[in-house]
Design a protein around this motif. Structure first.
Motif, PDB file in Angstrom:
ATOM      1  N   SER A   3      13.650  13.478   0.455  1.00  0.00           N
ATOM      2  CA  SER A   3      12.338  13.875  -0.057  1.00  0.00           C
ATOM      3  C   SER A   3      11.704  14.923   0.846  1.00  0.00           C
ATOM      4  CB  SER A   3      11.425  12.666  -0.275  1.00  0.00           C
ATOM      5  OG  SER A   3      11.296  11.921   0.890  1.00  0.00           O
ATOM      6  N   TYR A  57       7.787   4.943   0.959  1.00  0.00           N
ATOM      7  CA  TYR A  57       7.940   3.502   1.226  1.00  0.00           C
ATOM      8  C   TYR A  57       7.469   2.645   0.054  1.00  0.00           C
ATOM      9  CZ  TYR A  57       8.585   5.536   5.781  1.00  0.00           C
ATOM     10  OH  TYR A  57       9.056   6.311   6.810  1.00  0.00           O
ATOM     11  N   SER A 112      16.212   6.960   0.799  1.00  0.00           N
ATOM     12  CA  SER A 112      16.549   6.746   2.210  1.00  0.00           C
ATOM     13  C   SER A 112      16.143   5.379   2.730  1.00  0.00           C
ATOM     14  CB  SER A 112      15.846   7.796   3.079  1.00  0.00           C
ATOM     15  OG  SER A 112      16.301   9.078   2.790  1.00  0.00           O
ATOM     16  N   THR A 170      12.074   8.391  -2.367  1.00  0.00           N
ATOM     17  CA  THR A 170      13.309   8.631  -1.631  1.00  0.00           C
ATOM     18  C   THR A 170      14.284   7.479  -1.780  1.00  0.00           C
ATOM     19  OG1 THR A 170      14.265   9.119   0.532  1.00  0.00           O
ATOM     20  CG2 THR A 170      12.366   7.652   0.524  1.00  0.00           C
TER      21      THR A 170
HETATM   22  N1  PMP Z   1       7.906  11.038   3.595  1.00  0.00           N
HETATM   23  C1  PMP Z   1       7.624  10.118   4.512  1.00  0.00           C
HETATM   24  C2  PMP Z   1       6.255   9.574   4.584  1.00  0.00           C
HETATM   25  C3  PMP Z   1       8.604   9.683   5.404  1.00  0.00           C
HETATM   26  O1  PMP Z   1       8.307   8.789   6.340  1.00  0.00           O
HETATM   27  C4  PMP Z   1       9.903  10.216   5.314  1.00  0.00           C
HETATM   28  C5  PMP Z   1      11.022   9.795   6.220  1.00  0.00           C
HETATM   29  N2  PMP Z   1      10.719   9.382   7.457  1.00  0.00           N
HETATM   30  C6  PMP Z   1      10.132  11.170   4.335  1.00  0.00           C
HETATM   31  C7  PMP Z   1       9.129  11.557   3.489  1.00  0.00           C
HETATM   32  C8  PMP Z   1      11.447  11.849   4.193  1.00  0.00           C
HETATM   33  O2  PMP Z   1      12.460  10.990   3.841  1.00  0.00           O
HETATM   34  P1  PMP Z   1      13.837  11.544   3.288  1.00  0.00           P
HETATM   35  O3  PMP Z   1      13.888  13.004   3.534  1.00  0.00           O
HETATM   36  O4  PMP Z   1      14.863  10.787   4.051  1.00  0.00           O
HETATM   37  O5  PMP Z   1      13.823  11.225   1.832  1.00  0.00           O
END
Ligand code: PMP
Length: 356
Positions: free
Chosen positions: A87, A190, A219, A217
């Motif tokens: 993201s 989250y 992730s 995300t």
């Molecule tokens: N937005 C927020 C608030 C996050 O904490 C994170 C990851 N730490 C991300 C976006 C990006 O996550 P990713 O690129 O892994 O999807």
């Protein structure tokens, strides 16, 4: 990193921009609780899905099958979804699509540490609106910070690193105040960890606003941080601009296959998420009993407001085998990780609170 001046002409604001920092690497026997990762091992179905790929071929540039799947889930068309290499890549694409030189991007601070750099790379100016004393977004102040030059506003809920959610009522009032021709990005990295019924839920706002993009995300809840894949839902015309600012083919075939497999076993993955959320609540309850005054975190992390003692507190956790993320002089963010990490976390927190 070098202190030597670059031998070629570069953008000065980029030369002085610190690169994204990942936090210190953890020793093999330490708990790595510094990046809000999912502590569960990859699901076997996900591993199987990425084992036999034709990696001599390029991936589908638009991740169509993934978009179709997500579109069906969210009740939109695939054109109202964009998939990115995490993201964070979509944040970069959206910010560059909306804001350039002379433009402003408003976000709360402290919040996700990638925001300032992405705004600078786009050539725009950050407008940081302080969190409230209880570490929440001050949405009225953020709306008041909007000027003629504002091109994007980022709202992060739950807020990384402090943890509180934005409520649905707060967000509705905010959207009613912000001019409808300014992009609002609702960063819900989250989202799956949230169980407060008062929280805003971007999925319920799809198609409600012409200027709203929701960011999710794979992730965190889905445990695919290492494969880098996230998505956004929003108006096609806005996402089309973000498609134009993308690095072509950045979402790998492995990421796309893994996402589809993860969605197949989603019930199991979301059961893990509920376990982590319960662990988070138990940790927060234990810390409050020790005297900590914590903001209510709805993410997969807790925020300890250690103030000027932050660096020392980070050392205390590290010495005990917990690698956390320190934000001196404000506080420490500790991810909710393995069950075995909890005892150490709570024990060290009890020592640290006495030093404050
Ligand atoms: N937005 C927020 C608030 C996050 O904490 C994170 C990851 N730490 C991300 C976006 C990006 O996550 P990713 O690129 O892994 O999807």
């Amino acid at each position: 990193m070098t202190d030597t001046a670059p031998p070629v002409r570069l953008r000065p604001e980029i030369v002085s921009l610190p690169a994204y920092k990942q936090g210190r690497p953890a020793a093999p026997d330490a708990f790595k609780l510094s990046s809000n990762e999912n502590p569960f091992p990859p699901h076997p179905a996900v591993l199987a899905a990425i084992r036999d790929l034709d990696i001599n071929r390029y991936p589908d540039a638009t991740a169509l099958v993934v978009r179709e799947r997500l579109a069906a889930r969210h009740g939109v068309t695939p054109d109202e979804i964009i998939v990115g290499a995490g993201s964070v890549a979509l944040l970069a694409q959206l910010i560059s699509a909306a804001a350039g030189t002379g433009d402003e991007v408003v976000y709360a601070w402290r919040s996700f540490e990638a925001y300032p750099g992405l705004v600078t790379v786009a050539g725009a100016t950050s407008v940081r609106v302080p969190l409230t004393p209880d570490a929440r977004h001050d949405l009225p102040a953020m709306a008041a910070a909007v000027t003629d030059r504002t091109r994007a506003i980022i709202v992060c809920t739950p807020n990384n690193p402090t943890g509180p959610i934005v409520t649905a009522a707060e967000f509705a009032a905010f959207m009613a105040t912000v001019p409808a021709d300014r992009l609002v990005i609702l960063d819900e990295a989250y989202a799956e960890f949230v169980d407060d019924p008062a929280a805003v839920d971007g999925a319920t706002l799809v198609r409600r606003f012409p200027n709203l993009v929701i960011l999710r995300t794979f992730s965190k809840a889905y445990g695919l941080a290492g494969l880098r894949v996230g998505y956004a839902i929003g108006p096609t015309a806005v996402l089309d601009a973000a498609r134009s600012t993308a690095i072509p083919l950045a979402v790998t075939a492995a990421a796309q296959h893994a996402v589809l497999a993860a969605m197949d076993v989603e019930d199991e993955l979301l059961a893990r998420v509920r376990e982590l959320a319960a662990r988070r609540d138990a940790v927060q309850a234990a810390l409050r009993e020790q005297g900590w005054e914590l903001p209510v975190s709805q993410g997969n992390f807790v925020w300890l407001p250690t103030g000027p003692a932050t660096a020392a507190a980070g050392e205390a956790f590290a010495a005990a085998g917990i690698v956390a993320r320190v934000f001196p002089p404000e506080g420490i963010r500790i991810s909710i990780g393995e069950a075995e990490s909890v005892e150490t976390l709570v024990r060290v927190a009890a020592e640290v609170v006495r030093t404050l």
